[in-house]
Design an enzyme around this catalytic site. Structure first.
Site, short mmCIF file in Angstrom:
data_model
loop_
_atom_site.label_atom_id
_atom_site.label_comp_id
_atom_site.label_asym_id
_atom_site.label_seq_id
_atom_site.Cartn_x
_atom_site.Cartn_y
_atom_site.Cartn_z
N GLU A 59 0.82 -1.21 0.00
CA GLU A 59 0.00 0.00 0.00
C GLU A 59 0.86 1.26 0.00
O GLU A 59 0.53 2.24 -0.68
CB GLU A 59 -0.95 0.00 1.21
CG GLU A 59 -2.07 -1.02 1.10
CD GLU A 59 -2.95 -0.81 -0.12
OE1 GLU A 59 -3.07 0.34 -0.59
OE2 GLU A 59 -3.52 -1.79 -0.60
N TYR A 89 -6.90 6.32 4.17
CA TYR A 89 -6.99 5.27 3.15
C TYR A 89 -6.16 4.05 3.51
O TYR A 89 -6.64 2.91 3.47
CB TYR A 89 -6.56 5.79 1.77
CG TYR A 89 -6.24 4.64 0.86
CD1 TYR A 89 -7.27 3.90 0.28
CD2 TYR A 89 -4.92 4.22 0.65
CE1 TYR A 89 -6.99 2.79 -0.49
CE2 TYR A 89 -4.64 3.11 -0.12
CZ TYR A 89 -5.68 2.40 -0.70
OH TYR A 89 -5.41 1.30 -1.46
N ASP A 132 -9.42 5.91 -2.17
CA ASP A 132 -8.23 6.48 -2.79
C ASP A 132 -8.67 7.22 -4.05
O ASP A 132 -9.87 7.45 -4.26
CB ASP A 132 -7.19 5.40 -3.10
CG ASP A 132 -7.64 4.46 -4.21
OD1 ASP A 132 -8.83 4.49 -4.60
OD2 ASP A 132 -6.80 3.68 -4.70
#
Length: 249
Positions: free
Chosen positions: A51, A134, A152
């Site tokens: 991520e 997020y 996102d």
């Protein structure tokens, strides 16, 4: 004379509309999802690495670095004990090096203060270095299969086009509204939420793209508030008389 404030927009998603959206989206994802390495694991450390790497970076580029980075630092403890120079060398070429520094700081914090356990709840995750709303939702959903929303750039684009075409997705109030929509669309279980969140991101990356939305193959165009507007725009262009370019002599 005081200006009247605009009437608030009702962005409540009807339950039947949410159900239909999820059904079409999940069916499409099962047929068209990409085989990405971070989708094959529930290891919170590996999810976190992916991520942070994916922030403002294309998937194709991350694929070149993800495996090599994990080979060098296979867990939090190996990363935490590494020298900053070695971490930056492993990140060299990905750019946005604050991500690498935050990941290194996070590994040190978790291994010394939390017994090496990355939290599973979004609120606790947001206390970690470099973890925003997020990323917290992504780790909770993808690693621990929690029922957590995430928004996102790709997800914001999809939700704005489908449910709120007049909303500004990059404004503070607009983004807050999109998070509320994301919450309303969540499935009942965390396991299904994993598929749901991955599918939303995949749709924004492959179909509902920023420059040229591929509405013809979009699985959720039925019920999409933007699709009729784009169709009307295309129809008006087709009906317009042709214009001739060139000089008159």
């Amino acid at each position: 004379m005081a200006k009247k404030r605009p009437a608030p927009i009702d962005l409540t998603v009807a339950p039947d509309a949410a159900t239909a959206f999820r059904r079409r989206l999940h069916a499409w994802f099962k047929r068209h999802s990409r085989d990405l390495p971070w989708r094959q694991t529930r290891d919170p450390y590996r999810i976190l690495v992916s991520e942070l790497m994916l922030q403002q970076t294309q998937v194709s580029r991350v694929l070149d670095f993800y495996g090599r980075f994990l080979d060098r630092f296979p867990d939090l403890y190996s990363l935490a004990s590494a020298r900053p120079k070695k971490v930056m060398e492993a990140w060299q070429g990905l750019g946005y090096y604050a991500r690498a520094r935050n990941l290194h700081a996070l590994a040190k914090h978790v291994t010394t203060e939390q017994d090496g356990v990355i939290p599973s709840e979004p609120i606790a995750l947001r206390e970690l270095p470099g973890v925003g709303a997020y990323t917290a939702g992504a780790v909770a959903s993808f690693a621990y299969e929690r029922r957590a929303a995430l928004v996102d750039t790709n997800v914001a684009r999809v939700l704005q086009r489908v449910f709120a075409p007049h909303l500004h997705p990059k404004s503070g109030p607009g983004l807050k509204q999109l998070w509320l929509i994301a919450e309303q669309l969540l499935p009942r279980t965390g396991k299904t939420t994993w598929t749901h969140n991955q599918a939303l991101m995949e749709l924004g990356a492959l179909v509902c793209t920023a420059r040229v939305p591929r509405c013809g193959i979009c699985p959720v165009k039925t019920g999409c508030a933007t699709f009729p507007l784009l169709e009307a725009k295309a129809s008006s262009k087709a009906d317009a008389p042709p214009t001739r370019k060139g000089k008159m002599f």
